[in-house]
Design an enzyme around this catalytic site. Structure first.
Site, PDB file in Angstrom:
ATOM      1  N   ARG A 224       0.859  -1.188   0.000  1.00 24.63           N
ATOM      2  CA  ARG A 224       0.000   0.000   0.000  1.00 24.63           C
ATOM      3  C   ARG A 224       0.895   1.238   0.000  1.00 24.63           C
ATOM      4  O   ARG A 224       1.976   1.225   0.592  1.00 24.63           O
ATOM      5  CB  ARG A 224      -0.892   0.035   1.253  1.00 24.63           C
ATOM      6  CG  ARG A 224      -2.091  -0.901   1.184  1.00 24.63           C
ATOM      7  CD  ARG A 224      -3.187  -0.374   0.267  1.00 24.63           C
ATOM      8  NE  ARG A 224      -4.368  -1.212   0.269  1.00 24.63           N
ATOM      9  CZ  ARG A 224      -4.637  -2.179  -0.631  1.00 24.63           C
ATOM     10  NH1 ARG A 224      -3.788  -2.449  -1.599  1.00 24.63           N
ATOM     11  NH2 ARG A 224      -5.753  -2.864  -0.560  1.00 24.63           N
ATOM     12  N   HIS A 272      -1.179   0.760  -9.717  1.00 22.00           N
ATOM     13  CA  HIS A 272      -1.968  -0.105  -8.812  1.00 22.00           C
ATOM     14  C   HIS A 272      -2.652  -1.238  -9.596  1.00 22.00           C
ATOM     15  O   HIS A 272      -3.880  -1.369  -9.581  1.00 22.00           O
ATOM     16  CB  HIS A 272      -3.000   0.707  -8.013  1.00 22.00           C
ATOM     17  CG  HIS A 272      -3.442  -0.012  -6.768  1.00 22.00           C
ATOM     18  ND1 HIS A 272      -3.785   0.630  -5.610  1.00 22.00           N
ATOM     19  CD2 HIS A 272      -3.579  -1.345  -6.505  1.00 22.00           C
ATOM     20  CE1 HIS A 272      -4.142  -0.262  -4.695  1.00 22.00           C
ATOM     21  NE2 HIS A 272      -4.030  -1.480  -5.220  1.00 22.00           N
TER      22      HIS A 272
END
Ligand code: NAP
Length: 309
Positions: A224, A272
């Site tokens: 993350r 991502h």
């Protein structure tokens, strides 16, 4: 009774069809068209605006549309007493393994240096050691970390991992807990972050951690964005202490145009996409869990709220 769906990806009819294939009597509502909130029994979401789930007084279960649940814990009003589940799926794991292997091989074989050399038309060999001499370390040896570790081991790399609790994975050296982090870092030439985002792991990849890695180490972050202090990474790359970085996740997504990471010569960026859950499989997994919840059975892949991931 109904299910409330929220996702950044707009494919409303598709999700309705998929879920109703498995649970025909389930009414699907799409946020923000909630209707009567008291009729909502289930929620299926990713990055739902904070405070929205707390309005649903008759919620029986919440389903994350991804493997991570940091988006739920980030909501201060999230009703933590309600069971909630995350996505654990073989295909999600193997997609992440592909990403990790692709970028470990790039760093191991100095591909970023060859890319730079090509731009300058320089013909120069950079000798990579054998895989067995390359020490790869994975922060987080959960579902995704273990998948990557076993495949890297199969390719011959010298693999270690760091987790909260001890692990026994054939051929993978395990370090666990805060006391063993420094020893793990000291032997890690290519560092991969596959931790969940929690209060303990936020900002974990910072200047202090980088200083404990050997000179020339590379990092890969498909965990993350907030695991990484981006300014500290740039400093470590510019000083030459770190050789390169591959980043899939960022503190702000989409990454703003003025973020210096975009144009840093030692940084490779993906938007991502390291492992995106396959909607067909997610719909089937969640439908199965809805049926379980209706029977009062425990959810599959239920999140332990005490651990926070
Ligand atoms: P998981 O199965 O819950 O594994 C998490 C691992 O991290 C476990 O080994 C856990 O230790 C370890 N851990 C957690 N907190 C720790 C701490 N404070 N100190 C040391 N170790 C700690 O999660 P997963 O399914 O592998 O997923 C990991 C993360 O990948 C997700 O949370 C998500 O953020 C990210 N992800 C990214 C993408 C992408 O496309 N970029 C896709 C999917 C997932 P224990 O084993 O001891 O519990």
């Amino acid at each position: 009774m109904a299910l409330l769906f929220h996702s950044m990806i707009k494919r409303d009819d598709w999700w309705r069809t998929q879920l109703n294939k498995h649970v025909p009597d389930l009414e699907i509502r799409f946020w923000p068209e909630i209707g009567n909130p008291d009729e909502i029994e289930f929620a299926m979401c990713f990055n739902m605006p904070h405070g929205e789930l707390a309005k649903l007084k008759n919620l029986k279960a919440v389903f994350s549309l991804g493997a991570g649940v940091d988006h739920l814990f980030a909501d201060p009003d999230f009703p933590r007493h309600i069971p909630f589940a995350r996505v654990v799926d073989d295909e999600l794991t193997s997609r992440m393994t592909e990403y990790v292997v692709q970028h470990v091989l790039n760093h191991h074989r100095y591909q970023h240096q060859y890319d730079a050399q090509q731009r300058e038309k320089i013909w120069q060999e950079n000798h990579a050691p054998a895989a067995r001499e390359r020490k790869v370390g994975i922060l987080g040896l959960g579902t995704l970390g273990q998948g990557a570790a076993t495949t890297l081991k199969y390719l011959g790399f010298d693999v270690a991992g760091w987790s909260r609790s001890p692990k026994d994975i054939d051929g993978v050296t395990n370090f666990h807990g805060g006391d063993q982090l420094d020893a793990f870092l000291a032997r890690t030439e290519i560092l991969i972050c596959l931790l969940p985002l929690t209060a303990e792991t936020r900002d974990i990849m910072n200047a202090e951690l980088f200083s404990k890695l050997p000179e020339g180490a590379a990092i890969i972050n498909p965990g993350r964005g907030p695991h990484l202090v981006e300014e500290d990474l740039i400093t470590a790359l510019d000083s030459g202490h770190l050789s390169a970085a591959t980043l899939d996740v960022f503190r702000t997504e989409p990454m703003p145009q003025d973020n210096p990471l975009w144009s840093h010569p030692k940084v490779r960026i993906t938007p991502h996409v390291a492992s995106i859950a396959n909607p067909d499989r997610v719909a089937a997994l969640i439908a199965k869990n809805i049926i379980r919840a209706r029977k009062g059975e425990p959810l599959v892949n239920q999140v332990d709220t005490t651990k926070g991931y």
